[in-house]
Design a protein around this motif. Structure first.
Motif, short mmCIF file in Angstrom:
data_model
loop_
_atom_site.label_atom_id
_atom_site.label_comp_id
_atom_site.label_asym_id
_atom_site.label_seq_id
_atom_site.Cartn_x
_atom_site.Cartn_y
_atom_site.Cartn_z
N ASP A 136 14.47 -3.00 52.12
CA ASP A 136 15.66 -3.21 52.95
C ASP A 136 15.33 -3.48 54.41
OD1 ASP A 136 17.34 -2.80 50.80
OD2 ASP A 136 17.68 -0.68 51.28
N LYS A 137 14.15 -2.99 54.87
CA LYS A 137 13.88 -3.02 56.31
C LYS A 137 12.38 -3.06 56.55
CE LYS A 137 14.57 0.96 58.30
NZ LYS A 137 15.16 2.13 58.96
N ILE A 138 11.99 -3.76 57.62
CA ILE A 138 10.60 -3.75 58.08
C ILE A 138 10.61 -3.23 59.51
CG2 ILE A 138 8.57 -5.15 58.60
CD1 ILE A 138 9.46 -7.08 56.39
N THR A 139 9.71 -2.31 59.80
CA THR A 139 9.60 -1.75 61.14
C THR A 139 8.29 -2.21 61.77
OG1 THR A 139 8.61 0.27 60.26
CG2 THR A 139 11.00 0.27 60.57
N ALA A 140 8.19 -2.01 63.07
CA ALA A 140 6.97 -2.33 63.81
C ALA A 140 6.95 -1.47 65.07
CB ALA A 140 6.92 -3.81 64.17
N CYS A 141 5.79 -1.36 65.66
CA CYS A 141 5.70 -0.70 66.96
C CYS A 141 4.61 -1.39 67.77
CB CYS A 141 5.44 0.80 66.83
SG CYS A 141 3.88 1.23 66.05
N CYS A 142 4.74 -1.33 69.08
CA CYS A 142 3.71 -1.89 69.95
C CYS A 142 3.70 -1.10 71.26
CB CYS A 142 3.93 -3.38 70.20
SG CYS A 142 5.40 -3.77 71.18
N LEU A 143 2.59 -1.20 71.95
CA LEU A 143 2.51 -0.53 73.24
C LEU A 143 3.48 -1.18 74.22
CD1 LEU A 143 -1.36 -0.03 73.50
CD2 LEU A 143 0.37 1.66 72.90
N ILE A 144 3.99 -0.38 75.10
CA ILE A 144 5.02 -0.82 76.03
C ILE A 144 4.53 -1.94 76.97
CG2 ILE A 144 4.65 0.79 77.94
CD1 ILE A 144 7.74 1.44 77.52
#
Length: 175
Positions: A136-144
């Motif tokens: 249903d969903k894909i997430t991600a993160c990255c440095l600010i």
């Protein structure tokens, strides 16, 4: 369809091939044994594997030990179609069955950045992932301060949903 029913061999776009990492391949690369790449008719791109890949391989190995074979929800090598050079990786950090989601990550060797490869590979993998009924969903993160990742995630329609002092968190819902 269940996650166990998946076994991906490769994904193709106009310029790229995505080939899933295998447990054996990862372990051999960590030991500077690239004979599996030769068998796959693949070349090491300039400075591949870079420091980021070498640091990520133990995590990829940990994810691959949880499955009998690559399902597609692990990590993939990014290969240029015309030269068969490996220039990076894209993939998921496993599958979250409770939230029906997965978290995407990507990396391109410095010499091949700013050419649209991360976007092309990410879009290809996202399209494949959302073609499965159970996601249903894909997430991600990255440095600010990672402007390139911020711009890429915005370009491929991720929405920022949270941030802290160091990290921005993103989400992309299934269309």
């Amino acid at each position: 369809m269940n996650l166990e029913d998946l076994e991906k061999k490769e994904l193709l776009s106009e310029r790229l091939i995505l080939i899933p990492f295998t447990l054996k391949l990862c372990k051999n690369i960590l030991n500077n044994d690239f004979s599996d790449l030769v068998k796959l008719n693949l070349l090491r791109g300039i400075n591949w594997p870079d420091k980021d890949v070498v640091e990520t391989l133990p995590k990829i190995i940990r994810n691959l030990t949880k499955v009998d074979y690559p399902t597609g929800f692990e990590s993939w090598m990014i290969v240029k179609r015309d030269t068969r050079e490996i220039i990076g990786d894209v993939g998921f950090k496993g599958f979250n069955f409770v939230e029906k989601s997965c978290d995407i990550g990507y990396g391109i060797v410095k010499e091949e950045r700013k050419k649209g490869y991360a976007e092309e590979a990410s879009r290809m993998l996202i399209d494949w992932a959302f073609s499965n009924d159970f996601l249903d969903k894909i997430t991600a993160c990255c440095l600010i301060d990672n402007i390139d990742s911020i711009n890429l995630l915005k370009k491929i329609n991720f929405i920022e949903y949270s941030r802290d002092k160091t990290t921005i968190y993103w989400s992309l819902d299934k269309p």
